[in-house]
Design a protein around this motif. Structure first.
Motif, PDB file in Angstrom:
ATOM      1  N   ASP A 188       0.822  -1.271   0.055  1.00 35.74           N
ATOM      2  CA  ASP A 188      -0.036   0.134  -0.135  1.00 35.74           C
ATOM      3  C   ASP A 188       0.908   1.194  -0.033  1.00 35.74           C
ATOM      4  O   ASP A 188       0.803   2.357  -0.718  1.00 35.74           O
ATOM      5  CB  ASP A 188      -1.068  -0.029   1.153  1.00 35.74           C
ATOM      6  CG  ASP A 188      -1.867  -1.127   1.104  1.00 35.74           C
ATOM      7  OD1 ASP A 188      -2.101  -1.714   0.226  1.00 35.74           O
ATOM      8  OD2 ASP A 188      -2.623  -1.442   2.148  1.00 35.74           O
ATOM      9  N   GLY A 189       1.974   1.351   0.776  1.00 41.22           N
ATOM     10  CA  GLY A 189       2.835   2.407   0.951  1.00 41.22           C
ATOM     11  C   GLY A 189       3.598   2.624  -0.594  1.00 41.22           C
ATOM     12  O   GLY A 189       3.611   3.836  -0.958  1.00 41.22           O
ATOM     13  N   LEU A 190       4.020   1.634  -1.278  1.00 38.30           N
ATOM     14  CA  LEU A 190       4.579   1.573  -2.430  1.00 38.30           C
ATOM     15  C   LEU A 190       3.408   2.342  -3.652  1.00 38.30           C
ATOM     16  O   LEU A 190       3.863   2.985  -4.401  1.00 38.30           O
ATOM     17  CB  LEU A 190       5.004   0.438  -3.110  1.00 38.30           C
ATOM     18  CG  LEU A 190       6.271   0.022  -2.267  1.00 38.30           C
ATOM     19  CD1 LEU A 190       6.467  -1.657  -2.676  1.00 38.30           C
ATOM     20  CD2 LEU A 190       7.414   0.817  -2.452  1.00 38.30           C
ATOM     21  N   PHE A 191       2.188   1.717  -3.356  1.00 38.93           N
ATOM     22  CA  PHE A 191       1.273   1.982  -4.268  1.00 38.93           C
ATOM     23  C   PHE A 191       1.118   3.573  -4.244  1.00 38.93           C
ATOM     24  O   PHE A 191       0.874   4.430  -5.220  1.00 38.93           O
ATOM     25  CB  PHE A 191      -0.082   1.291  -3.956  1.00 38.93           C
ATOM     26  CG  PHE A 191      -1.281   1.949  -4.799  1.00 38.93           C
ATOM     27  CD1 PHE A 191      -1.364   1.207  -5.944  1.00 38.93           C
ATOM     28  CD2 PHE A 191      -2.181   2.713  -4.475  1.00 38.93           C
ATOM     29  CE1 PHE A 191      -2.513   1.527  -6.767  1.00 38.93           C
ATOM     30  CE2 PHE A 191      -2.962   3.151  -5.147  1.00 38.93           C
ATOM     31  CZ  PHE A 191      -3.442   2.404  -6.294  1.00 38.93           C
ATOM     32  N   THR A 192       0.692   4.060  -3.140  1.00 33.39           N
ATOM     33  CA  THR A 192       0.718   5.763  -2.779  1.00 33.39           C
ATOM     34  C   THR A 192       2.009   6.296  -3.167  1.00 33.39           C
ATOM     35  O   THR A 192       1.776   7.551  -3.899  1.00 33.39           O
ATOM     36  CB  THR A 192       0.559   5.956  -1.226  1.00 33.39           C
ATOM     37  OG1 THR A 192      -0.312   5.213  -0.818  1.00 33.39           O
ATOM     38  CG2 THR A 192       0.284   7.452  -0.901  1.00 33.39           C
ATOM     39  N   THR A 193       3.256   5.881  -3.051  1.00 24.23           N
ATOM     40  CA  THR A 193       4.394   6.432  -3.380  1.00 24.23           C
ATOM     41  C   THR A 193       4.284   6.456  -4.984  1.00 24.23           C
ATOM     42  O   THR A 193       4.955   7.511  -5.645  1.00 24.23           O
ATOM     43  CB  THR A 193       5.673   5.715  -3.137  1.00 24.23           C
ATOM     44  OG1 THR A 193       5.639   5.700  -1.524  1.00 24.23           O
ATOM     45  CG2 THR A 193       6.845   6.476  -3.479  1.00 24.23           C
ATOM     46  N   ALA A 194       3.992   5.501  -5.622  1.00 25.52           N
ATOM     47  CA  ALA A 194       3.787   5.521  -7.144  1.00 25.52           C
ATOM     48  C   ALA A 194       2.990   6.484  -7.688  1.00 25.52           C
ATOM     49  O   ALA A 194       3.347   7.370  -8.592  1.00 25.52           O
ATOM     50  CB  ALA A 194       3.299   4.182  -7.747  1.00 25.52           C
ATOM     51  N   ILE A 195       1.817   6.732  -6.828  1.00 21.69           N
ATOM     52  CA  ILE A 195       0.852   7.975  -7.477  1.00 21.69           C
ATOM     53  C   ILE A 195       1.437   9.149  -7.124  1.00 21.69           C
ATOM     54  O   ILE A 195       1.499  10.115  -8.144  1.00 21.69           O
ATOM     55  CB  ILE A 195      -0.449   7.990  -6.275  1.00 21.69           C
ATOM     56  CG1 ILE A 195      -1.088   6.659  -6.732  1.00 21.69           C
ATOM     57  CG2 ILE A 195      -1.305   9.057  -6.616  1.00 21.69           C
ATOM     58  CD1 ILE A 195      -2.495   6.382  -5.766  1.00 21.69           C
ATOM     59  N   ALA A 196       2.389   9.576  -6.172  1.00 23.66           N
ATOM     60  CA  ALA A 196       2.858  10.602  -5.869  1.00 23.66           C
ATOM     61  C   ALA A 196       4.088  11.207  -6.968  1.00 23.66           C
ATOM     62  O   ALA A 196       4.159  12.085  -7.526  1.00 23.66           O
ATOM     63  CB  ALA A 196       3.681  10.841  -4.616  1.00 23.66           C
ATOM     64  N   VAL A 197       4.761   9.937  -7.264  1.00 19.54           N
ATOM     65  CA  VAL A 197       5.734  10.029  -8.292  1.00 19.54           C
ATOM     66  C   VAL A 197       5.330  10.424  -9.716  1.00 19.54           C
ATOM     67  O   VAL A 197       5.703  11.235 -10.588  1.00 19.54           O
ATOM     68  CB  VAL A 197       6.788   8.724  -8.445  1.00 19.54           C
ATOM     69  CG1 VAL A 197       7.702   9.052  -9.705  1.00 19.54           C
ATOM     70  CG2 VAL A 197       7.516   8.830  -7.197  1.00 19.54           C
ATOM     71  N   TYR A 198       4.051   9.920 -10.032  1.00 21.26           N
ATOM     72  CA  TYR A 198       3.566  10.157 -11.401  1.00 21.26           C
ATOM     73  C   TYR A 198       2.876  11.412 -11.202  1.00 21.26           C
ATOM     74  O   TYR A 198       2.981  12.098 -12.456  1.00 21.26           O
ATOM     75  CB  TYR A 198       2.130   8.971 -11.444  1.00 21.26           C
ATOM     76  CG  TYR A 198       2.476   7.643 -11.964  1.00 21.26           C
ATOM     77  CD1 TYR A 198       3.663   7.393 -12.465  1.00 21.26           C
ATOM     78  CD2 TYR A 198       1.563   6.565 -11.298  1.00 21.26           C
ATOM     79  CE1 TYR A 198       3.842   5.876 -13.001  1.00 21.26           C
ATOM     80  CE2 TYR A 198       2.051   5.157 -11.700  1.00 21.26           C
ATOM     81  CZ  TYR A 198       3.191   4.954 -12.310  1.00 21.26           C
ATOM     82  OH  TYR A 198       3.563   3.601 -13.006  1.00 21.26           O
ATOM     83  N   ALA A 199       2.543  11.899 -10.084  1.00 22.50           N
ATOM     84  CA  ALA A 199       1.770  13.256 -10.194  1.00 22.50           C
ATOM     85  C   ALA A 199       3.156  14.295 -10.630  1.00 22.50           C
ATOM     86  O   ALA A 199       2.948  15.136 -11.178  1.00 22.50           O
ATOM     87  CB  ALA A 199       1.199  13.500  -8.729  1.00 22.50           C
ATOM     88  N   LEU A 200       4.199  14.209  -9.768  1.00 26.22           N
ATOM     89  CA  LEU A 200       5.382  14.709 -10.310  1.00 26.22           C
ATOM     90  C   LEU A 200       5.563  14.737 -11.654  1.00 26.22           C
ATOM     91  O   LEU A 200       5.937  15.679 -12.160  1.00 26.22           O
ATOM     92  CB  LEU A 200       6.448  14.272  -9.105  1.00 26.22           C
ATOM     93  CG  LEU A 200       7.936  15.294  -9.421  1.00 26.22           C
ATOM     94  CD1 LEU A 200       7.668  16.941  -9.002  1.00 26.22           C
ATOM     95  CD2 LEU A 200       9.086  14.548  -8.581  1.00 26.22           C
TER      96      LEU A 200
END
Length: 333
Positions: free
Chosen positions: A13-25
């Motif tokens: 779940d943490g990696l999933f959230t991190t991926a969203i943040a990186v995609y947003a950047l």
């Protein structure tokens, strides 16, 4: 979460959230390149030149004009574009890690419910864009248009569609799951990319028609179209993604029928999920046929492509959440 590795599930779940943040950047970077980059500004200058010539004024850009050195902010935009691609790749790697860790947590293939399926499909959409961009680098600055729906899909997956990590229900304890659902997720994830490219193609082709008719290019559509690659480039890219995805979707339906016979004793029962999967297949078959028919190429075929993706959305959201059928286990927890 009996029999589930809770620590691995939380890590996923943490990696999933991190991926969203990186995609947003990465999306912000792609958007900056789209707005200020060399490709976008060159297109805008060409459009301005056409308008001035049409009005009897001097051309701003002419074929015989000496090359002009890129402005500093253009060079900066190009660097931002390259960094955005790197960020997109990093996001895809983190996203892949979240899926693999989820698989370890549940000790099964991680695409057995809407959350997991949406996650895999979003990853495939990103990979599909990277693959298309590898063949057509001129679409690099369009990354924001692809990442936006991916981020929205992942946000819905992590909130509305989220399911706790859990063991597979008996109907899913088959190796056909790994084949059938995985192929569907690959096909539909790639078709998301095709749908976005088709929307951009329709915007560009409409703008081109207005310019050809001598109408002034103004408004949101004109601003968008100025910075897009040629309509032909967008159309071909969208078509190639469908041509790649359709055989996978076809094999997925066949594998699903074999799986249904093993699980429920019949190959096909017109379950709502099966019915809409067939509708999706028919629409995309019609799109490919339209592409091969002279009178239906271009915009007419593009609308069929969008109709197919609309059917995919209906099948994924409405059929899973509203309609009751043998595939109800695919819903949220």
């Amino acid at each position: 979460m009996s029999g589930i590795n809770g620590d691995m599930a939380h890590l996923s779940d943490g990696l999933f959230t991190t991926a969203i943040a990186v995609y947003a950047l990465a999306m912000v970077g792609h958007t900056a390149e789209y707005a200020f980059g060399r490709v976008g500004r060159s297109a805008a200058e060409r459009a301005a030149s056409r308008q001035l010539v049409g009005a009897g004024g001097p051309a701003v850009v002419t074929p015989d004009a000496p090359p002009v050195a890129p402005r500093p902010r253009r060079r900066l935009a190009d660097r931002i574009g390259r960094w955005s691609v790197a960020a997109t790749v990093v996001g895809a790697v983190v996203h892949t890690a979240s899926i693999l860790v989820r698989a370890v947590a549940v000790d099964a293939v991680p695409w057995s419910n809407m959350y997991e399926f949406a996650s895999v499909s979003g990853l495939v959409a990103v990979i599909a864009f990277l693959g298309v961009m590898w063949k057509a680098p001129q679409i690099r600055h369009l990354g924001g248009f692809i990442l936006l729906p991916v981020i929205l899909l992942m946000f819905l997956a992590g909130t509305v569609f989220y399911s706790d990590a859990q063991k597979l229900v008996p109907a899913l304890q088959s190796y056909w799951l790994a084949i059938h659902v995985f192929l569907v997720s690959i096909a539909e994830g790639a078709l998301l990319t095709s749908a976005m490219l088709t929307i951009l193609y329709l915007a560009k082709s409409r703008s081109d028609r207005r310019l050809a008719a001598g109408e002034p290019a103004r408004g949101t559509l004109a601003t968008l179209a100025e910075r897009l690659p040629s309509a032909d480039t967008l159309d071909k890219a969208a078509y190639r993604v469908v041509a790649f995805s359709f055989p996978l979707y076809t094999v997925a339906i066949i594998c699903g029928a074999i799986w249904a016979e093993a699980a429920w004793g019949r190959y096909w029962g017109w379950d709502p999920k099966e019915t809409w999967a067939f509708i999706v297949w028919v629409v995309y078959a019609g799109y490919l046929h339209a592409r091969a028919t002279a009178g239906w190429k271009g915009r007419s075929a593009a609308w069929i492509n969008l109709a197919g993706f609309t059917a995919i959305i209906f099948n994924f959201i409405i059929v899973n959440l509203v309609v009751t059928g043998l595939h109800s286990y695919a819903g949220v927890s």
